[in-house]
Design a protein around this motif. Structure first.
Motif, PDB file in Angstrom:
ATOM      1  N   PRO A   1       0.809  -1.229   0.000  1.00 55.21           N
ATOM      2  CA  PRO A   1       0.000   0.000   0.000  1.00 55.21           C
ATOM      3  C   PRO A   1       0.839   1.275   0.000  1.00 55.21           C
ATOM      4  N   MET A   2       0.373   2.278  -0.761  1.00 48.66           N
ATOM      5  CA  MET A   2       0.968   3.610  -0.760  1.00 48.66           C
ATOM      6  C   MET A   2       0.101   4.476   0.157  1.00 48.66           C
ATOM      7  N   LEU A   3       0.406   4.424   1.446  1.00 47.07           N
ATOM      8  CA  LEU A   3      -0.445   5.069   2.443  1.00 47.07           C
ATOM      9  C   LEU A   3      -0.181   6.565   2.548  1.00 47.07           C
ATOM     10  N   SER A   4      -1.119   7.263   3.181  1.00 48.28           N
ATOM     11  CA  SER A   4      -0.938   8.679   3.477  1.00 48.28           C
ATOM     12  C   SER A   4       0.033   8.820   4.648  1.00 48.28           C
ATOM     13  N   LEU A   5       0.295  10.069   5.028  1.00 45.60           N
ATOM     14  CA  LEU A   5       1.142  10.343   6.187  1.00 45.60           C
ATOM     15  C   LEU A   5       0.326  11.028   7.272  1.00 45.60           C
ATOM     16  N   ASP A   6       0.633  10.707   8.508  1.00 45.53           N
ATOM     17  CA  ASP A   6       0.087  11.469   9.624  1.00 45.53           C
ATOM     18  C   ASP A   6       0.746  12.848   9.598  1.00 45.53           C
ATOM     19  N   ASN A   7       0.047  13.869  10.110  1.00 46.72           N
ATOM     20  CA  ASN A   7       0.559  15.238  10.044  1.00 46.72           C
ATOM     21  C   ASN A   7       0.943  15.776  11.414  1.00 46.72           C
TER      22      ASN A   7
ATOM     23  N   ASP B   1       5.528  18.430  -3.470  1.00 48.61           N
ATOM     24  CA  ASP B   1       4.129  18.723  -3.775  1.00 48.61           C
ATOM     25  C   ASP B   1       3.876  18.498  -5.263  1.00 48.61           C
ATOM     26  N   GLY B   2       3.678  17.228  -5.619  1.00 51.38           N
ATOM     27  CA  GLY B   2       3.416  16.867  -7.010  1.00 51.38           C
ATOM     28  C   GLY B   2       2.422  15.730  -7.072  1.00 51.38           C
ATOM     29  N   GLY B   3       2.649  14.798  -7.985  1.00 52.43           N
ATOM     30  CA  GLY B   3       1.792  13.629  -8.111  1.00 52.43           C
ATOM     31  C   GLY B   3       2.538  12.378  -7.685  1.00 52.43           C
ATOM     32  N   SER B   4       1.991  11.646  -6.702  1.00 53.81           N
ATOM     33  CA  SER B   4       2.661  10.439  -6.191  1.00 53.81           C
ATOM     34  C   SER B   4       2.598   9.318  -7.222  1.00 53.81           C
ATOM     35  N   ILE B   5       3.709   8.605  -7.366  1.00 51.43           N
ATOM     36  CA  ILE B   5       3.795   7.513  -8.341  1.00 51.43           C
ATOM     37  C   ILE B   5       4.468   6.300  -7.709  1.00 51.43           C
ATOM     38  N   GLY B   6       4.118   5.125  -8.222  1.00 42.40           N
ATOM     39  CA  GLY B   6       4.769   3.878  -7.844  1.00 42.40           C
ATOM     40  C   GLY B   6       5.324   3.213  -9.091  1.00 42.40           C
ATOM     41  N   LEU B   7       6.603   2.834  -9.047  1.00 49.47           N
ATOM     42  CA  LEU B   7       7.277   2.241 -10.201  1.00 49.47           C
ATOM     43  C   LEU B   7       7.708   0.816  -9.876  1.00 49.47           C
ATOM     44  N   ILE B   8       7.468  -0.103 -10.802  1.00 48.78           N
ATOM     45  CA  ILE B   8       7.888  -1.493 -10.617  1.00 48.78           C
ATOM     46  C   ILE B   8       8.960  -1.843 -11.637  1.00 48.78           C
TER      47      ILE B   8
ATOM     48  N   ALA C   1       2.376   3.615 -11.911  1.00 48.50           N
ATOM     49  CA  ALA C   1       0.974   3.893 -11.573  1.00 48.50           C
ATOM     50  C   ALA C   1       0.877   5.099 -10.654  1.00 48.50           C
ATOM     51  N   THR C   2      -0.301   5.719 -10.650  1.00 46.88           N
ATOM     52  CA  THR C   2      -0.596   6.783  -9.694  1.00 46.88           C
ATOM     53  C   THR C   2      -0.860   6.161  -8.321  1.00 46.88           C
ATOM     54  N   ARG C   3      -0.880   6.990  -7.292  1.00 48.19           N
ATOM     55  CA  ARG C   3      -1.159   6.481  -5.951  1.00 48.19           C
ATOM     56  C   ARG C   3      -2.595   5.986  -5.821  1.00 48.19           C
ATOM     57  N   GLY C   4      -3.554   6.693  -6.456  1.00 47.74           N
ATOM     58  CA  GLY C   4      -4.961   6.294  -6.357  1.00 47.74           C
ATOM     59  C   GLY C   4      -5.458   6.348  -4.924  1.00 47.74           C
ATOM     60  N   ASP C   5      -6.088   5.257  -4.485  1.00 50.20           N
ATOM     61  CA  ASP C   5      -6.604   5.211  -3.108  1.00 50.20           C
ATOM     62  C   ASP C   5      -5.585   4.643  -2.127  1.00 50.20           C
ATOM     63  N   GLY C   6      -4.365   4.444  -2.593  1.00 45.92           N
ATOM     64  CA  GLY C   6      -3.315   3.906  -1.736  1.00 45.92           C
ATOM     65  C   GLY C   6      -3.120   2.413  -1.914  1.00 45.92           C
TER      66      GLY C   6
END
Length: 364
Positions: free
Chosen positions: A36-42, A77-84, A94-99
């Protein structure tokens, strides 16, 4: 291209000719991330960071004198991506989407020259890997693109983030290439050998993993004395001053950032801490304060949307705010104007909420 056309057997997946596809993408299929590509706590202040450190100690049952090593980097501050990558070749982006699931945008990401089409992960015995990062536009590139769009009579991009995220999802990869985006990689989320054994623990620390990515040709937060984008700390209290210094000089940085990210550096500790459904327990974002400026409200114009909704728009004396010239701000509706008692000729306090959307806080 001529050589490969004459001798097709010479064409390889990592050839420069494979960066830009001539095919248009009609849709972006949904794909699952390997992890999962999770969010971060702030966090927003020193007390939040001290609390973060204490939660880690409590969760791991660590003594108060135990030294936790932290790695601190900019929050891009851009667009999160995941690369395989498989067998050293870039096979999917891929984009992060819903994580958990995102949109596959591999043809578009291939146009980013900062993403190697081949990377020697096999040096560490890694057969399959998923890395995380941010597709982001440099501020100077953003200004040049908007200037060209203005000359061509095209709508201007609101900010570098919108220009980057929109560029990731264009149907024509050539349009993505024209955005001149960079990919900054800041995390290895999954790494296995040919037998499927997890190799992340062998990387030792997060910072060592990022150094490895740098060796492979990726753009990463650099760790050096002259310009420490990535800094190691052994005391949570020292991190606040560091974050404040970055906040004070963020306009000098070539990319838009909206905070700093603090990560437990030891990967073994990261694994023990794990994640909630929302965020990893071993990382937290220190969010910068919104930027504010004062200017004068000159007049109000009214925009009619496609559905017939009329929106009042404040026309302001142009003012620089967070690297962007602000001259128009939505007033939303009559209630918004009345509640804030906004009047023509007022000096108003303008804020970029989340460093993206201009917003009138109040008349002065």
């Amino acid at each position: 291209q001529e050589l490969e056309a004459a001798f097709p057997e010479l064409k390889t997946p990592d050839s420069p000719t494979q960066r830009v596809s001539s095919d248009l993408t009609e849709d972006f299929p949904t794909v699952e991330h390997l992890t999962p590509m999770l969010s971060l706590d702030n966090s927003y202040n020193e007390a939040d960071l001290v609390d973060f450190d204490q939660r880690i100690r409590n969760y791991l049952d660590l003594p108060e004198d135990y030294i936790i090593e932290y790695c601190v980097e900019p929050k891009y501050d851009g667009g999160s991506i995941g690369l395989i990558y498989e067998n050293d070749l870039f096979v999917r982006g891929a984009t992060r989407g819903d994580g958990y699931r995102g949109e596959e945008i591999t043809p578009n990401l291939r146009t980013l020259h900062s993403i190697p089409l081949r990377a020697a992960f096999s040096r560490r015995g890694i057969a399959k890997v998923e890395i995380r990062g941010e597709a982001i536009m440099r501020k100077d590139i953003f200004e040049k693109i908007n200037k060209a769009r203005e000359e061509d009579g095209l709508p201007l991009f609101a900010n570098p983030r919108n220009a980057a995220t929109g560029g990731l999802r264009t149907k024509d990869p050539n349009e993505t290439a024209e955005r001149k985006l960079d990919a900054i990689i800041y995390h290895i989320g999954y790494a296995v050998d040919q037998q499927g054994n997890n190799l992340l623990p062998k990387l030792g620390t997060h910072s060592a993993a990022i150094d490895f990515l740098n060796e492979l040709g990726f753009i990463v937060p650099i760790h050096n004395e002259n310009f420490p984008e990535r800094t190691i700390f052994h005391n949570i209290n020292d991190i606040v001053d560091h974050c404040q210094e970055w906040q004070d000089h963020r306009d000098d940085y070539p990319y838009e950032i909206d905070g700093m990210v603090i990560k437990v550096n030891d990967i073994a500790l990261q694994n023990r801490l794990g994640s909630t459904a929302h965020h990893p327990r071993w990382a937290i974002a220190f969010k910068f304060k919104a930027k504010q400026a004062t200017t004068k409200l000159i007049k109000v114009e009214f925009q009619v949307g496609k559905t017939g909704v009329i929106t009042p728009v404040a026309k302001l004396e142009p003012v620089q705010l967070a690297g962007v010239t602000i001259s128009s701000v939505s007033l939303h509706n009559e209630d918004f104007i009345r509640n804030k008692d906004i009047r023509l000729g007022d000096t108003v306090l303008v804020e970029r909420a989340g460093d993206v959307i201009p917003y009138i806080v109040k008349p002065m």
